[in-house]
Design an enzyme around this catalytic site. Structure first.
Site, PDB file in Angstrom:
ATOM      1  N   ASP A   1       0.863  -1.182   0.000  1.00  0.00           N
ATOM      2  CA  ASP A   1       0.000   0.000   0.000  1.00  0.00           C
ATOM      3  C   ASP A   1       0.903   1.237   0.000  1.00  0.00           C
ATOM      4  O   ASP A   1       1.686   1.430   0.936  1.00  0.00           O
ATOM      5  CB  ASP A   1      -0.856  -0.068   1.276  1.00  0.00           C
ATOM      6  CG  ASP A   1      -1.754   1.147   1.457  1.00  0.00           C
ATOM      7  OD1 ASP A   1      -1.641   2.116   0.683  1.00  0.00           O
ATOM      8  OD2 ASP A   1      -2.566   1.107   2.405  1.00  0.00           O
ATOM      9  N   ILE A   2       0.774   2.060  -1.005  1.00  0.00           N
ATOM     10  CA  ILE A   2       1.682   3.213  -1.161  1.00  0.00           C
ATOM     11  C   ILE A   2       1.550   4.215  -0.012  1.00  0.00           C
ATOM     12  O   ILE A   2       2.493   4.941   0.282  1.00  0.00           O
ATOM     13  CB  ILE A   2       1.467   3.895  -2.539  1.00  0.00           C
ATOM     14  CG1 ILE A   2       2.694   4.733  -2.911  1.00  0.00           C
ATOM     15  CG2 ILE A   2       0.190   4.725  -2.577  1.00  0.00           C
ATOM     16  CD1 ILE A   2       2.758   5.127  -4.373  1.00  0.00           C
TER      17      ILE A   2
ATOM     18  N   ASN B   1      -7.144  12.586 -10.388  1.00  0.00           N
ATOM     19  CA  ASN B   1      -7.911  13.017 -11.564  1.00  0.00           C
ATOM     20  C   ASN B   1      -7.715  14.521 -11.720  1.00  0.00           C
ATOM     21  O   ASN B   1      -7.159  15.180 -10.837  1.00  0.00           O
ATOM     22  CB  ASN B   1      -9.385  12.618 -11.460  1.00  0.00           C
ATOM     23  CG  ASN B   1     -10.044  13.215 -10.235  1.00  0.00           C
ATOM     24  OD1 ASN B   1      -9.969  14.423 -10.019  1.00  0.00           O
ATOM     25  ND2 ASN B   1     -10.663  12.383  -9.417  1.00  0.00           N
TER      26      ASN B   1
ATOM     27  N   VAL C   1      -6.294   4.608  -5.632  1.00  0.00           N
ATOM     28  CA  VAL C   1      -5.140   5.051  -4.839  1.00  0.00           C
ATOM     29  C   VAL C   1      -5.329   6.500  -4.381  1.00  0.00           C
ATOM     30  O   VAL C   1      -4.876   6.889  -3.295  1.00  0.00           O
ATOM     31  CB  VAL C   1      -3.835   4.822  -5.642  1.00  0.00           C
ATOM     32  CG1 VAL C   1      -3.679   5.776  -6.803  1.00  0.00           C
ATOM     33  CG2 VAL C   1      -2.630   4.890  -4.732  1.00  0.00           C
ATOM     34  N   ASP C   2      -5.999   7.297  -5.171  1.00  0.00           N
ATOM     35  CA  ASP C   2      -6.287   8.698  -4.835  1.00  0.00           C
ATOM     36  C   ASP C   2      -7.080   8.779  -3.523  1.00  0.00           C
ATOM     37  O   ASP C   2      -6.713   9.519  -2.595  1.00  0.00           O
ATOM     38  CB  ASP C   2      -7.093   9.299  -6.002  1.00  0.00           C
ATOM     39  CG  ASP C   2      -7.176  10.809  -5.975  1.00  0.00           C
ATOM     40  OD1 ASP C   2      -6.549  11.412  -5.091  1.00  0.00           O
ATOM     41  OD2 ASP C   2      -7.849  11.381  -6.850  1.00  0.00           O
TER      42      ASP C   2
ATOM     43  N   SER D   1      -2.767   5.006 -14.020  1.00  0.00           N
ATOM     44  CA  SER D   1      -3.741   4.748 -15.098  1.00  0.00           C
ATOM     45  C   SER D   1      -4.212   3.291 -15.227  1.00  0.00           C
ATOM     46  O   SER D   1      -5.045   3.000 -16.072  1.00  0.00           O
ATOM     47  CB  SER D   1      -3.210   5.194 -16.477  1.00  0.00           C
ATOM     48  OG  SER D   1      -3.317   6.589 -16.628  1.00  0.00           O
ATOM     49  N   THR D   2      -3.663   2.383 -14.400  1.00  0.00           N
ATOM     50  CA  THR D   2      -4.013   0.966 -14.620  1.00  0.00           C
ATOM     51  C   THR D   2      -5.246   0.514 -13.848  1.00  0.00           C
ATOM     52  O   THR D   2      -5.610  -0.660 -13.903  1.00  0.00           O
ATOM     53  CB  THR D   2      -2.843   0.042 -14.237  1.00  0.00           C
ATOM     54  OG1 THR D   2      -2.585   0.203 -12.830  1.00  0.00           O
ATOM     55  CG2 THR D   2      -1.598   0.355 -15.037  1.00  0.00           C
ATOM     56  N   GLY D   3      -5.875   1.427 -13.117  1.00  0.00           N
ATOM     57  CA  GLY D   3      -7.070   1.058 -12.360  1.00  0.00           C
ATOM     58  C   GLY D   3      -8.311   1.522 -13.100  1.00  0.00           C
ATOM     59  O   GLY D   3      -8.639   1.022 -14.184  1.00  0.00           O
TER      60      GLY D   3
ATOM     61  N   TYR E   1      -8.742   3.993 -14.869  1.00  0.00           N
ATOM     62  CA  TYR E   1      -8.459   4.515 -16.211  1.00  0.00           C
ATOM     63  C   TYR E   1      -8.114   3.434 -17.251  1.00  0.00           C
ATOM     64  O   TYR E   1      -7.835   3.738 -18.404  1.00  0.00           O
ATOM     65  CB  TYR E   1      -7.360   5.586 -16.150  1.00  0.00           C
ATOM     66  CG  TYR E   1      -7.820   6.923 -15.579  1.00  0.00           C
ATOM     67  CD1 TYR E   1      -9.144   7.123 -15.185  1.00  0.00           C
ATOM     68  CD2 TYR E   1      -6.942   7.990 -15.448  1.00  0.00           C
ATOM     69  CE1 TYR E   1      -9.567   8.327 -14.661  1.00  0.00           C
ATOM     70  CE2 TYR E   1      -7.358   9.217 -14.928  1.00  0.00           C
ATOM     71  CZ  TYR E   1      -8.677   9.376 -14.536  1.00  0.00           C
ATOM     72  OH  TYR E   1      -9.093  10.586 -14.022  1.00  0.00           O
TER      73      TYR E   1
HETATM   74  P1  ADP Z   1      -6.171   5.447 -12.296  1.00  0.00           P
HETATM   75  O1  ADP Z   1      -7.430   6.265 -12.243  1.00  0.00           O
HETATM   76  O2  ADP Z   1      -4.951   6.284 -12.689  1.00  0.00           O
HETATM   77  O3  ADP Z   1      -6.332   4.213 -13.099  1.00  0.00           O
HETATM   78  P2  ADP Z   1      -6.433   3.942  -9.786  1.00  0.00           P
HETATM   79  O4  ADP Z   1      -6.251   4.482  -8.399  1.00  0.00           O
HETATM   80  O5  ADP Z   1      -7.772   3.484 -10.180  1.00  0.00           O
HETATM   81  O6  ADP Z   1      -5.860   5.105 -10.763  1.00  0.00           O
HETATM   82  O7  ADP Z   1      -5.417   2.765 -10.024  1.00  0.00           O
HETATM   83  C1  ADP Z   1      -4.036   2.902 -10.239  1.00  0.00           C
HETATM   84  C2  ADP Z   1      -3.307   1.702  -9.670  1.00  0.00           C
HETATM   85  O8  ADP Z   1      -3.135   1.882  -8.277  1.00  0.00           O
HETATM   86  C3  ADP Z   1      -4.031   0.386  -9.850  1.00  0.00           C
HETATM   87  O9  ADP Z   1      -3.096  -0.585 -10.325  1.00  0.00           O
HETATM   88  C4  ADP Z   1      -4.517   0.045  -8.458  1.00  0.00           C
HETATM   89  O10 ADP Z   1      -4.576  -1.345  -8.234  1.00  0.00           O
HETATM   90  C5  ADP Z   1      -3.435   0.666  -7.616  1.00  0.00           C
HETATM   91  N1  ADP Z   1      -3.767   0.989  -6.216  1.00  0.00           N
HETATM   92  C6  ADP Z   1      -4.982   1.193  -5.655  1.00  0.00           C
HETATM   93  N2  ADP Z   1      -4.838   1.484  -4.343  1.00  0.00           N
HETATM   94  C7  ADP Z   1      -3.503   1.463  -4.070  1.00  0.00           C
HETATM   95  C8  ADP Z   1      -2.709   1.661  -2.905  1.00  0.00           C
HETATM   96  N3  ADP Z   1      -3.260   1.951  -1.710  1.00  0.00           N
HETATM   97  N4  ADP Z   1      -1.350   1.543  -3.012  1.00  0.00           N
HETATM   98  C9  ADP Z   1      -0.780   1.253  -4.199  1.00  0.00           C
HETATM   99  N5  ADP Z   1      -1.468   1.056  -5.338  1.00  0.00           N
HETATM  100  C10 ADP Z   1      -2.813   1.152  -5.282  1.00  0.00           C
END
Ligand code: ADP
Length: 178
Positions: free
Chosen positions: A18-19, A32, A41-42, A125-127, A129
């Site tokens: 988890d970042i 966004n 993640v946002d 962008s891999t979630g 988006y």
């Molecule tokens: P985007 O809108 O740019 O696609 P997302 O947040 O939907 O952003 O996803 C981007 C990536 O971050 C995805 O691979 C998702 O699995 C990952 N992610 C979601 N939560 C966390 C977290 N707490 N720590 C690290 N990576 C995360």
């Protein structure tokens, strides 16, 4: 050339987790364009940082796709959050690769400007988006490698993978590129 490759490899780390818990000078947020929070993640970063992060983000008046803006990290272990806006995947013919590349390049540039020795990236962008994992990972590692060839800073770049699948794609791609 071989020495350069070894040095760059030492600067790149791939972890699963988890970042919001990573202790670095700056974590990157896949935001966004409003910069006012969202899902994925946002949302996790805003929850962990606390309300003050949103207050500071309001003063930034948004961010264009591919660009990056910096705030403090508040309750996060990281000193700063670098907010960047990845492209939405629309099949790949809408400049998505160049825009995703800009996210990494501009975030790293902002880290250098703010004296960040260490930075952690999610897979931008891999979630929500929908950018295909393999292609996004090639851009993430490829752009970072190029940046580290041209700059001595940052000294550490951590890619934080949220799943086992992403973790193994990052490891495989790093081996292919370096
Ligand atoms: P985007 O809108 O740019 O696609 P997302 O947040 O939907 O952003 O996803 C981007 C990536 O971050 C995805 O691979 C998702 O699995 C990952 N992610 C979601 N939560 C966390 C977290 N707490 N720590 C690290 N990576 C995360």
């Amino acid at each position: 050339m071989l020495i350069t490759v070894v040095m760059i490899k030492e600067k790149i780390e791939i972890i699963k987790g988890d970042i919001t818990r990573v202790q670095v000078d700056a974590i990157v947020n896949a935001a966004n364009s409003s910069l006012l929070g969202g899902g994925g993640v946002d949302g996790a970063i805003h929850r962990a940082a606390g309300k003050e992060l949103l207050h500071e983000c309001r003063l930034l008046h948004g961010c264009k796709t591919g660009e990056a803006k910096i705030t403090k990290g508040y309750n996060l272990p990281a000193k700063f959050v670098i907010h960047t806006v990845g492209p939405v995947w629309n099949g790949g013919t809408y400049n998505e690769p160049a825009l995703l590349r800009n996210c990494y390049y501009n975030s790293l540039g902002l880290a250098v400007k703010n004296n960040c020795g260490s930075i952690a990236f999610p897979a931008i962008s891999t979630g929500i988006y929908r950018y295909p994992f393999e292609q996004a990972t090639k851009i993430a590692i490829g752009t970072t490698t190029e940046f580290l060839q041209q700059n001595n800073f940052p000294e550490k770049v951590i890619f934080v993978c949220f799943s086992d699948e992403m973790f193994s794609i990052y490891q495989k791609t790093l081996e292919e590129i370096l």
